[in-house]
Design an enzyme around this catalytic site. Structure first.
Site, mmCIF file in Angstrom:
data_model
loop_
_atom_site.group_PDB
_atom_site.id
_atom_site.type_symbol
_atom_site.label_atom_id
_atom_site.label_comp_id
_atom_site.label_asym_id
_atom_site.label_seq_id
_atom_site.Cartn_x
_atom_site.Cartn_y
_atom_site.Cartn_z
ATOM 1 N N ASN A 295 11.422 2.807 -8.013
ATOM 2 C CA ASN A 295 12.681 3.558 -8.102
ATOM 3 C C ASN A 295 12.675 4.386 -9.382
ATOM 4 O O ASN A 295 11.734 4.333 -10.164
ATOM 5 C CB ASN A 295 13.882 2.608 -8.029
ATOM 6 C CG ASN A 295 13.846 1.584 -9.146
ATOM 7 O OD1 ASN A 295 13.892 1.925 -10.319
ATOM 8 N ND2 ASN A 295 13.725 0.305 -8.783
ATOM 9 N N LYS B 286 -7.503 0.436 0.517
ATOM 10 C CA LYS B 286 -6.641 1.617 0.561
ATOM 11 C C LYS B 286 -6.360 1.999 2.021
ATOM 12 O O LYS B 286 -7.292 2.039 2.845
ATOM 13 C CB LYS B 286 -7.343 2.768 -0.160
ATOM 14 C CG LYS B 286 -6.460 3.978 -0.296
ATOM 15 C CD LYS B 286 -7.178 5.132 -0.949
ATOM 16 C CE LYS B 286 -6.352 6.391 -0.777
ATOM 17 N NZ LYS B 286 -7.102 7.599 -1.010
#
Ligand code: CTP
Length: 395
Positions: free
Chosen positions: A209, A286
């Site tokens: 955030n 990944k």
């Protein structure tokens, strides 16, 4: 605040000496008084005239100054201060302090004083890293001298690394902290969380955030200023540790919970972190674009504030939560106060520029009612908040 405090400022001979002029201004702007002492090296970089004009005081340069000796004496000069600050503290000055030399006014004062000493180093990166300097710093710290960590960055000599003089606001914070020892929160342990958490999705991606950690770091600094022992559990942020604060860096919410648990017991807990509410079971490899958009299965994170606020012998006497809201500020804050079991909620409206910005405007919500604080820089909001915390703690 430095209001009414007397600072004996020893200016060493380094290129950063010019920044001591800025420091003099900052100390005086807070109402502190500066008695300047220039070493011979210092006088090669800044003039006695500039120092004296900014300090509004006589600048002392020599051990053999008949006027000073007649008026107060160099021992008197060392005693008539609340704090001695060495800025910049060169490698040479640190070495002479560690060796206990007294061959000029600055070192004589440093040897004669019983006043707390703060040294603000600035030097070439190799000089800072040299084993001799490391040993001198260790020796001085073991003797109780507060030595700030230099900033990392480009230097006047063209090199890059640790050795730059810290910025003036960071130096000011250190001075407040050292002067605050014995302040109203002395002897108390304060636990603060700050910043966001990063919840990994795979080795290169994460959920996060916009929290910058600034408000939490300012609160940790303000608590230290009032004399508290402060543990700051910080999520990933790009901020310098406030002076006098013990910092534990974490990544995820679960790591934050563990660090908080380890830091308890505390007298006061201020949970400012914008903890991610969910985490993902991260992929070890990944995720590849060709495999198509992934579906993220989110699981709830532990609520650290609710955990700390649970009744029991380990509950801090005062537990403060923050509430980041975009609407119905007071109503959401009241609901959070009840849900989390804390004593106080500091609510802020994050629909504007507060998150990641430099100013804040908060509403304090407790069982007794609501109080709004005026909008201001996060450091000012922090200073007001910690005074209120101290009041609630009855100290
Ligand atoms: N908090 C926490 N642990 C969490 C979530 C929040 O410790 N997992 C703390 C924050 O540090 C803050 C307070 O709880 O002090 C409120 O955080 P906020 O994000 O505003 O509230 P949430 O509990 O996440 O509720 P909501 O998302 O519904 O606003």
């Amino acid at each position: 605040m430095l209001c009414g405090r007397r600072i004996l400022l020893i200016i060493g001979g380094g290129i950063a000496a010019y920044k001591s002029l800025e420091l003099i201004r900052a100390i005086r702007a807070e109402g502190g008084a500066v008695t300047p002492v220039l070493t011979a090296g210092g006088a090669a970089f800044v003039t006695p005239m500039s120092v004296s004009a900014l300090a509004g005081a006589h600048v002392h340069t020599s051990l053999w100054d008949l006027t000073t000796e007649a008026e107060i004496g160099h021992i008197g000069l060392a005693r008539a201060a609340d704090l001695v600050v060495v800025c910049p503290a060169t490698a040479d000055l640190l070495a002479r302090m560690a060796a206990g030399l007294a061959d000029d006014l600055a070192t004589t004062l440093l040897l004669a004083t019983g006043t707390p000493v703060v040294a603000v180093p600035a030097m070439n990166v190799h000089m800072w890293d040299h084993p001799a300097t490391r040993a001198n710093v260790d020796t001085l710290r073991a003797r109780g001298v507060t030595i700030l960590e230099p900033d990392v960055g480009p230097m006047a000599c063209g090199e890059h690394g640790p050795g730059r003089l810290p910025e003036v606001p960071a130096i000011m914070q250190a001075l407040r902290t050292v002067l605050g020892r014995g302040g109203r929160l002395a002897g108390l342990h304060a636990l603060v969380t700050a910043g966001p958490t990063h919840e990994p999705i795979d080795p290169v991606r994460y959920l996060a955030n916009r929290s910058s950690g600034r408000q939490g770091f300012a609160i940790a600094g303000a608590l230290a200023t009032l004399g508290a022992r402060v543990t700051l559990v910080a999520g990933p942020v790009a901020l310098a540790t406030p002076a006098g604060v013990c910092r534990v860096d974490v990544g995820t919410a679960r790591e934050m919970l563990e660090a908080v648990d380890q830091a308890l017991p505390a007298d006061l807990a201020v949970m400012v972190a914008a903890v991610a509410d969910w985490h993902v079971r991260p992929s070890a490899a990944k995720l590849k674009k060709d495999s198509g958009p992934p579906t993220l299965h989110l699981a709830a994170n532990p609520d650290i504030l609710a955990h700390v606020a649970q009744p029991g012998p380990r509950r801090p006497r005062l537990v403060v939560g923050f509430a980041a809201e975009t609407d119905n500020l007071a109503a959401h804050a009241r609901a959070k106060l009840a849900r989390k079991g804390c004593d106080l909620i500091v609510a802020n409206d994050v629909s504007g520029d507060v998150m990641g910005g430099s100013e804040n405007e908060v509403l304090l919500v407790s069982a007794e009612g609501e109080t709004a604080l005026p909008r201001g820089p996060k450091a000012e909001v922090a200073a007001r908040l910690v005074e209120l915390f101290a009041e609630r703690l009855g100290v």
